[in-house]
Design a protein around this motif. Sequence first.
Motif, mmCIF file in Angstrom:
data_model
loop_
_atom_site.group_PDB
_atom_site.id
_atom_site.type_symbol
_atom_site.label_atom_id
_atom_site.label_comp_id
_atom_site.label_asym_id
_atom_site.label_seq_id
_atom_site.Cartn_x
_atom_site.Cartn_y
_atom_site.Cartn_z
ATOM 1 N N LEU A 51 0.799 -1.185 0.069
ATOM 2 C CA LEU A 51 -0.137 0.150 0.071
ATOM 3 C C LEU A 51 0.769 1.264 0.014
ATOM 4 N N VAL A 52 0.202 2.396 -0.414
ATOM 5 C CA VAL A 52 1.043 3.782 -0.629
ATOM 6 C C VAL A 52 0.663 4.521 0.579
ATOM 7 N N PRO A 53 1.150 4.895 1.507
ATOM 8 C CA PRO A 53 0.461 5.732 2.709
ATOM 9 C C PRO A 53 0.125 7.175 1.974
ATOM 10 N N ALA A 54 -0.461 7.774 2.836
ATOM 11 C CA ALA A 54 -1.110 9.241 2.560
ATOM 12 C C ALA A 54 0.331 10.054 2.564
ATOM 13 N N PRO A 55 0.122 11.066 1.575
ATOM 14 C CA PRO A 55 -0.913 11.558 0.767
ATOM 15 C C PRO A 55 -1.403 10.620 -0.257
ATOM 16 N N THR A 73 4.253 10.463 -4.287
ATOM 17 C CA THR A 73 2.911 10.852 -4.043
ATOM 18 C C THR A 73 2.662 12.102 -4.889
ATOM 19 N N TYR A 74 1.779 11.621 -6.088
ATOM 20 C CA TYR A 74 1.343 12.498 -7.142
ATOM 21 C C TYR A 74 0.321 13.365 -6.839
ATOM 22 N N VAL A 75 -0.044 14.110 -7.753
ATOM 23 C CA VAL A 75 -1.102 15.251 -7.732
ATOM 24 C C VAL A 75 -2.198 14.974 -6.740
ATOM 25 N N ASN A 76 -2.278 15.415 -5.875
ATOM 26 C CA ASN A 76 -3.617 15.411 -4.677
ATOM 27 C C ASN A 76 -4.079 16.813 -4.547
ATOM 28 N N GLY A 77 -5.383 16.853 -4.830
ATOM 29 C CA GLY A 77 -6.108 18.179 -4.702
ATOM 30 C C GLY A 77 -6.757 18.477 -3.498
ATOM 31 N N SER A 78 -6.671 17.360 -2.592
ATOM 32 C CA SER A 78 -7.329 17.579 -1.300
ATOM 33 C C SER A 78 -6.335 17.355 -0.126
ATOM 34 N N VAL A 82 -0.270 19.635 3.207
ATOM 35 C CA VAL A 82 0.369 18.527 3.443
ATOM 36 C C VAL A 82 1.376 18.192 2.278
ATOM 37 N N PRO A 83 2.834 18.289 2.748
ATOM 38 C CA PRO A 83 3.624 18.054 1.416
ATOM 39 C C PRO A 83 3.558 16.611 1.088
ATOM 40 N N SER A 84 3.865 16.619 -0.462
ATOM 41 C CA SER A 84 4.099 15.299 -0.955
ATOM 42 C C SER A 84 5.179 14.558 -0.326
ATOM 43 N N ARG A 85 5.371 13.051 -0.502
ATOM 44 C CA ARG A 85 6.540 12.367 0.125
ATOM 45 C C ARG A 85 7.015 11.405 -0.810
ATOM 46 N N VAL A 86 8.198 11.227 -0.680
ATOM 47 C CA VAL A 86 9.219 10.056 -1.495
ATOM 48 C C VAL A 86 9.088 8.866 -0.611
ATOM 49 N N PHE A 87 8.661 7.609 -1.013
ATOM 50 C CA PHE A 87 8.701 6.494 -0.114
ATOM 51 C C PHE A 87 9.835 5.695 -0.553
ATOM 52 N N GLU A 88 10.390 4.783 0.443
ATOM 53 C CA GLU A 88 11.305 3.704 0.085
ATOM 54 C C GLU A 88 10.921 2.513 0.402
ATOM 55 N N HIS A 335 -7.007 1.513 -2.463
ATOM 56 C CA HIS A 335 -6.277 1.052 -3.632
ATOM 57 C C HIS A 335 -5.383 1.716 -4.181
ATOM 58 N N GLN A 336 -5.039 2.757 -3.534
ATOM 59 C CA GLN A 336 -3.736 3.429 -3.832
ATOM 60 C C GLN A 336 -2.680 2.524 -3.335
ATOM 61 N N ALA A 337 -1.874 1.667 -4.060
ATOM 62 C CA ALA A 337 -0.881 0.690 -4.010
ATOM 63 C C ALA A 337 0.081 0.420 -5.182
ATOM 64 N N ILE A 338 1.097 -0.510 -4.783
ATOM 65 C CA ILE A 338 1.675 -0.788 -5.936
ATOM 66 C C ILE A 338 1.505 -2.443 -5.927
ATOM 67 N N LEU A 339 1.064 -2.693 -7.164
ATOM 68 C CA LEU A 339 0.988 -3.868 -7.461
ATOM 69 C C LEU A 339 2.147 -4.838 -8.198
ATOM 70 N N ARG A 340 2.395 -5.869 -7.967
ATOM 71 C CA ARG A 340 3.273 -6.718 -8.789
ATOM 72 C C ARG A 340 2.880 -7.742 -9.569
ATOM 73 N N VAL A 341 3.228 -7.850 -10.968
ATOM 74 C CA VAL A 341 2.427 -8.443 -11.879
ATOM 75 C C VAL A 341 3.473 -9.378 -12.552
ATOM 76 N N GLU A 342 3.244 -10.466 -12.635
ATOM 77 C CA GLU A 342 4.362 -11.518 -13.470
ATOM 78 C C GLU A 342 4.210 -11.281 -14.828
ATOM 79 N N VAL A 343 5.294 -11.220 -15.653
ATOM 80 C CA VAL A 343 5.070 -11.040 -17.088
ATOM 81 C C VAL A 343 5.940 -12.056 -17.788
#
Length: 360
Positions: A51-55, A73-78, A82-88, A335-343
């Motif tokens: 999952l990707v935390p707020a924002p 965290t990309y464009v969030n009008g609400s 609150v500053p955007s964040r970079v997650f690791e 639903h704001q998450a990173i999904l891993r899809v096998e290709v």
Amino acid sequence: MNRIVALLAALVLGLPLLATAPAGAAGATGAAGIAPAAAEVPKWRTKVFSLVPAPGYPAYVHTHTNGRVYAGTYVNGSATGVPSRVFEWSAGGQLLRSWPVPGQVTDGSHGVQVAQQTRDGRLVVLETSTRRVLTLDVRTGRWRRVATFPEGAVPNYAAWGPRGELYVSDYAQPIVWRVPPRGGTPRAWFTAPALEGTEFGTTGLVYRPGRGDLVLSQQWVLDGSQLPTTGAVLSLGVRPGGRPGELRTLWRSGPMELPDGFGIGRSGHLYVALLGTNQLVELTARGAEVDRFPDVPLLGENGSAIPFDTPCSATFLGTSVLVANQSVITGTSAHQAILRVEVGERGKRVFVPQRARLGR
């Protein structure tokens, strides 16, 4: 951005289910030249990476040469104030650290895209509210501004060129920008009517050194060459002297499929996120459509605990692609998450030339 979201919701949610037959150029029904995935890991198997935390609102995932994974965290009008964040994250999906983005204008829509990395490992971050190119040293936490785009630009995706120059797509204007190798003033390097998308412009951008071209995804093509609301994947040559070459269409999307970010496999196949229909489409290097997942558009049912919900990119990690699930229409935080899809194949190494330094 709120106007864009409203328009997208009206158009996408008002569409009937689209035909499941592939759109664009006709292609083979199998992934020729690709080694099949191991039997216990079937192609298109999807799991939740994290999952990707707020924002929230992730739009692109960067897999770093240090073995870790980053997303902004990309464009969030609400998210007023609150500053955007970079997650690791670790390669296994464990959230490790995060950094707030300094110097943003936070009284409206604002966000960041972790778009690239420098040769020495700093993240290249595109910030929307002040149109800056920033670098983040993940060892020290130090931020640095290396370029600022002119008023009106919306920096979106970035790719290194062969001389250490940085090319950046613009979501709001029909322009590909060029940032000098050491940073400084960006210039409009290429512009064309085919990149005019009004509310839905140029998105993904990857340089293919073996072919000497930039591959771009365009959500709408409004130059009269195809039906309105249909998008495309394009090839733009980079000439030996650094000037832009010919712009060619590799693939045309169906109406409101909205092709976004993509990854390139070792076979040369492109795996493109279709934001508008909640699917991934697989194309050959020349743009023939091979496959898409899931078969039924819009619903996003992928077999995981979280359906595709406006997927925005596909970045390789091993034999999977990491898909940024932005949920831009409904803003569903679950639903704001990173999904891993096998290709079933590994990705090409992202091109980071020796001179990719930006300010050093």
